[in-house]
Motif scaffolding. Structure first.
Motif, short mmCIF file in Angstrom:
data_model
loop_
_atom_site.label_atom_id
_atom_site.label_comp_id
_atom_site.label_asym_id
_atom_site.label_seq_id
_atom_site.Cartn_x
_atom_site.Cartn_y
_atom_site.Cartn_z
N PHE A 198 0.68 -1.25 -0.34
CA PHE A 198 -0.31 0.06 0.22
C PHE A 198 0.65 0.67 -0.05
O PHE A 198 2.38 1.57 0.64
CB PHE A 198 -1.37 -0.19 1.12
CG PHE A 198 -2.04 -0.72 1.02
CD1 PHE A 198 -2.90 -0.79 0.30
CD2 PHE A 198 -2.16 -2.07 2.17
CE1 PHE A 198 -4.08 -1.68 0.03
CE2 PHE A 198 -3.37 -3.08 2.05
CZ PHE A 198 -4.42 -2.97 1.01
N TYR A 199 0.18 2.17 -0.65
CA TYR A 199 1.15 3.74 -0.84
C TYR A 199 0.10 5.01 -0.54
O TYR A 199 -1.18 4.27 -0.78
CB TYR A 199 2.10 3.70 -2.06
CG TYR A 199 3.05 2.87 -2.20
CD1 TYR A 199 4.34 3.36 -2.00
CD2 TYR A 199 3.08 1.59 -3.08
CE1 TYR A 199 5.31 2.56 -2.49
CE2 TYR A 199 4.29 0.52 -3.45
CZ TYR A 199 5.44 0.78 -2.47
OH TYR A 199 6.08 0.75 -3.23
N LEU A 200 0.49 5.50 -0.70
CA LEU A 200 -0.69 7.01 -0.50
C LEU A 200 -0.78 7.57 -1.62
O LEU A 200 0.48 7.09 -2.70
CB LEU A 200 -0.26 7.64 0.38
CG LEU A 200 0.12 7.71 2.28
CD1 LEU A 200 0.26 8.55 2.98
CD2 LEU A 200 -1.57 7.28 2.42
N PHE A 256 7.63 5.65 0.06
CA PHE A 256 7.49 3.55 0.72
C PHE A 256 6.13 3.83 1.08
O PHE A 256 5.49 4.89 0.97
CB PHE A 256 8.41 4.61 2.19
CG PHE A 256 10.20 5.38 2.24
CD1 PHE A 256 10.92 4.35 1.41
CD2 PHE A 256 9.90 6.74 2.57
CE1 PHE A 256 12.39 5.31 0.84
CE2 PHE A 256 11.51 6.90 1.72
CZ PHE A 256 12.73 6.45 1.12
N PRO A 257 6.07 2.48 0.87
CA PRO A 257 5.08 2.02 1.25
C PRO A 257 4.64 2.00 2.47
O PRO A 257 5.80 2.09 3.50
CB PRO A 257 5.17 0.36 0.59
CG PRO A 257 6.91 0.27 1.20
CD PRO A 257 7.06 1.17 0.47
N ILE A 258 3.00 2.02 3.04
CA ILE A 258 2.75 2.64 4.55
C ILE A 258 2.26 1.10 5.28
O ILE A 258 2.02 1.40 6.34
CB ILE A 258 2.36 3.25 4.05
CG1 ILE A 258 0.98 3.03 3.22
CG2 ILE A 258 2.48 4.89 4.00
CD1 ILE A 258 -0.21 4.02 3.58
N GLY A 259 1.78 0.23 3.75
CA GLY A 259 1.63 -1.40 4.47
C GLY A 259 1.63 -3.23 3.56
O GLY A 259 2.10 -2.15 2.11
N VAL A 260 1.36 -3.65 4.18
CA VAL A 260 1.53 -4.83 3.16
C VAL A 260 -0.40 -4.90 2.68
O VAL A 260 -1.12 -5.06 3.39
CB VAL A 260 1.86 -6.16 3.65
CG1 VAL A 260 1.56 -7.24 2.57
CG2 VAL A 260 3.20 -5.99 4.46
N GLY A 261 -0.44 -5.74 1.27
CA GLY A 261 -1.70 -5.56 0.63
C GLY A 261 -2.35 -6.82 0.88
O GLY A 261 -2.70 -7.77 0.52
#
Length: 238
Positions: free
Chosen positions: A185-187, A233-238
């Motif tokens: 996940f990204y913004l 940078f990513p903010i989480g794992v999908g």
């Protein structure tokens, strides 16, 4: 006197920097936000005779130093790195979109994001123009869950609540959502630069969707930038 030739001789491998475009007879405004209280000045005396590097105080609001600009010199200072990069518009994963706007000089309340999205450094000390949220009325997505540019199906929001700026005449607004790339996940930021003129921000309460960057004309007739960026940078794992 410091000249391009003397700088080339002192730095044979080159210098990475930006030529300051906002100068007056007695001041220089930096192209990037200065995080430190002082900036180091390297001039002819420093290069030719090893004189101490001069430290000049930086105005945190106007992002500038007071000094004569009739000679060539280098300004070295600490500035924040970009936190986003230009990207294509992706399908959103979130069921809610937020719209934020700001004109602030403060890096903790939107200045860093503004610079990353619009390459403008906020100069406004007005605390009421820190990160300001607007209510989204219509999600504005197409059948593929991408934000839409179809008239009547765009993201629309309540009018931005930015007051007239106390310094500077620019700001930004952005829709913020979640997207997924490579199972991470990204913004995503669908952003528009704002310019204050004719006693208003020239905003029509719509979010426009582009891949990368484009230009539109605001309601005051000013040409402003529309961009799509993703967080670095990513903010989480999908």
């Amino acid at each position: 006197m410091t000249t391009p030739a003397s700088l080339a001789q002192s730095f044979p491998h080159g210098i990475a920097g930006l030529l300051a475009s906002n100068t007056t007879a007695d001041s220089v405004r930096f192209n990037q936000k200065c995080l430190s209280a002082t900036a180091s000045i390297i001039n002819e005396a420093t290069l030719s005779s090893g004189a101490p590097i001069t430290q000049l105080t930086v105005d945190d609001i106007s992002n500038q130093i007071s000094t004569s600009t009739n000679t060539l010199f280098l300004c070295c200072y600490e500035s924040p790195a970009a936190m986003t990069k230009m990207a294509d518009n992706f399908a959103i994963e979130s069921h809610r979109v937020h719209v934020v706007s700001s004109t602030t000089h403060d890096v903790h309340y939107g200045n860093r994001l503004m610079t990353s999205l619009t390459n403008q450094v906020g100069l406004d000390p007005n605390r009421s123009n820190y990160a300001v949220y607007s209510m989204v009325h219509t999600m504005g997505i197409d059948a593929n869950w991408k934000t839409s540019n179809i008239q009547g199906r765009q993201i629309d929001h309540s009018p931005i609540k930015l007051a007239p700026p106390a310094n500077g005449d620019f700001g930004f607004k952005s829709a913020v959502s979640f997207i997924k790339k490579n199972e991470l996940f990204y913004l995503q930021f669908n952003a528009i630069s704002l310019k204050y003129s004719s006693n208003n921000w020239g905003d029509n309460s719509l979010i426009y969707t582009v891949n990368g960057e484009a230009k539109i004309t605001d309601t005051n007739g000013n040409e402003v930038d529309v961009v799509c960026h993703h967080s670095l940078f990513p903010i989480g794992v999908g």
